[in-house]
Enzyme design. Sequence first.
Site, mmCIF file in Angstrom:
data_model
loop_
_atom_site.group_PDB
_atom_site.id
_atom_site.type_symbol
_atom_site.label_atom_id
_atom_site.label_comp_id
_atom_site.label_asym_id
_atom_site.label_seq_id
_atom_site.Cartn_x
_atom_site.Cartn_y
_atom_site.Cartn_z
ATOM 1 N N GLU A 1 0.799 -1.225 0.000
ATOM 2 C CA GLU A 1 0.000 0.000 0.000
ATOM 3 C C GLU A 1 0.834 1.280 0.000
ATOM 4 O O GLU A 1 0.810 2.050 0.970
ATOM 5 C CB GLU A 1 -0.946 0.017 1.212
ATOM 6 C CG GLU A 1 -1.921 -1.147 1.253
ATOM 7 C CD GLU A 1 -3.035 -0.964 2.292
ATOM 8 O OE1 GLU A 1 -2.971 0.003 3.076
ATOM 9 O OE2 GLU A 1 -3.963 -1.778 2.300
ATOM 10 N N GLU B 1 -5.434 -8.576 1.037
ATOM 11 C CA GLU B 1 -6.066 -8.169 2.294
ATOM 12 C C GLU B 1 -7.546 -7.911 2.052
ATOM 13 O O GLU B 1 -7.907 -7.207 1.098
ATOM 14 C CB GLU B 1 -5.462 -6.866 2.852
ATOM 15 C CG GLU B 1 -4.087 -7.006 3.438
ATOM 16 C CD GLU B 1 -3.564 -5.707 4.042
ATOM 17 O OE1 GLU B 1 -4.378 -4.870 4.490
ATOM 18 O OE2 GLU B 1 -2.339 -5.531 4.046
HETATM 19 C C1 FCB Z 1 -4.334 -1.978 5.553
HETATM 20 C C2 FCB Z 1 -2.964 -2.343 6.076
HETATM 21 C C3 FCB Z 1 -2.982 -3.384 7.154
HETATM 22 C C4 FCB Z 1 -4.124 -3.206 8.113
HETATM 23 C C5 FCB Z 1 -5.419 -3.048 7.374
HETATM 24 C C6 FCB Z 1 -6.627 -2.902 8.253
HETATM 25 O O1 FCB Z 1 -4.325 -0.682 5.060
HETATM 26 O O2 FCB Z 1 -2.161 -2.797 5.014
HETATM 27 O O3 FCB Z 1 -1.735 -3.348 7.796
HETATM 28 O O4 FCB Z 1 -3.886 -2.161 8.960
HETATM 29 O O5 FCB Z 1 -5.347 -1.955 6.507
#
Ligand code: FCB
Length: 452
Positions: A177, A356
């Site tokens: 990210e 994620e």
């Molecule tokens: C993302 C991050 C991860 C976590 C989630 C909720 O932005 O990559 O580390 O904090 O959000």
Amino acid sequence: MSSSEIASSEGSTRLTFPDGFIWGSATSSFQIEGAPTTDGKSPSIWDTYCSVPGNIKDGSNGDVACDHYNRYVEDVALMRQLGFDAYRFSIAWTRVVPDGVGAVNSAGLDFYDRLVDELLSAGIQPFPTMYHWDLPQSLEDNGGWVNRDTAYAFADYTEAVVDRLGDRVKTFTTLNEPFVSANHGYVVGEHAPGHTSMEMGLAASHHLLLGHGLAGERIRAGAPDARLAIVINFTPLEPATDSEADRVETYHRNHLENHWYSDPVFGLGYPEDTADHVGWDRSEIQDGDMEIISAPIDLLGVNFYTREFASADDSFELPEGTPQNTMGWELHPPSFGKLLRWINDRYDVPSILITENGCPMPDNIRDENRIVDDDRLDYIRSHMAQVHGAIEDGVPIEGYLVWSLFDNFEWAWGYGPTFGIVEVNYETLERIPKKSALWFSESKSQNGFEIS
Ligand code: FCB
């Protein structure tokens, strides 16, 4: 077998994923490891940031977190018990090259070496990410990502990791990210290192991407059979109202949040009109940079949580009653499916891994000792159904990793929000799978699940 959708007699539908679909979970170093000074680790910008009163909602830090550094054997055994195929974790730069540049700390690398071996012997594919926000503080002292040298230091550190793990790791991810690193860390200041300057954020964004490209070259050279990946987060945006001002705001925010990193990686360059709009003089871009940044990758990691509404005066609030998680993020699964199709239409993506997706929920219902998190289970199921639909439409998605394996340190929010499918008791450090973990494990064993 390809993916399939079979209606059952009770009115529910069974979704089956393609053979070989990857089911797993994700974490990151600072959020779970603890052991901040063990085996030669130096402070990262997050250690420093946490030490400033007021930065973290509950005043906490990463000193113990889930104590994963000391409990990784138990943690891998748990994943094995749950039957997971893959585990995405990140490597702490401060363990491997404590000064940020220069000497490699073998003891720090040993930890990840042992972790990778443990995963492989449990039949779990390791997906290491080289940078999940924990920059060595010594580099921040020289300007952090605003300084171009950091991109070269990142490549050197990556090379050291690839030298050690490249014989066993099949996919190396450079950044997690980059939008959040640059925006939250340098523009908004709600993440480490806590700067509040658009100019710094723009410089950081370019140097992060350059770092990705330079590290990619080292990964290609050091582990020619491994795949090269980057993880990018996407937050679909809609205008809060029909007004011209809100539409213009949405347009530029969409460029800054959803195009700024993926467009250059896939060879489309920065969104020029938005670069002008925010007054970027592009002085950081040197000859050859855009070619380095757009060298082909093998895998795009996609992080998705929610959609957002943009308003020019920042006045938008979700209407009361809108389904949301404990951090106030809207729950809107259809935005995920739409996003995945958009990514596939816009870019020439070889393969996508959902790196994620998950949510913090109240976790206040228990049966005996287990958290009964039907709300999280529904979130995962409905988002995986969107993934399934996108696959049916031809989007090349190879797997889905839940964020997160554990409840953990949620950055500026501290330990309040619980994203885990496994509860961590922060007093005893005991790990207890929640109902969602058992459902995910069962679904994995059948490579699918029922939806109504
Ligand atoms: C993302 C991050 C991860 C976590 C989630 C909720 O932005 O990559 O580390 O904090 O959000």
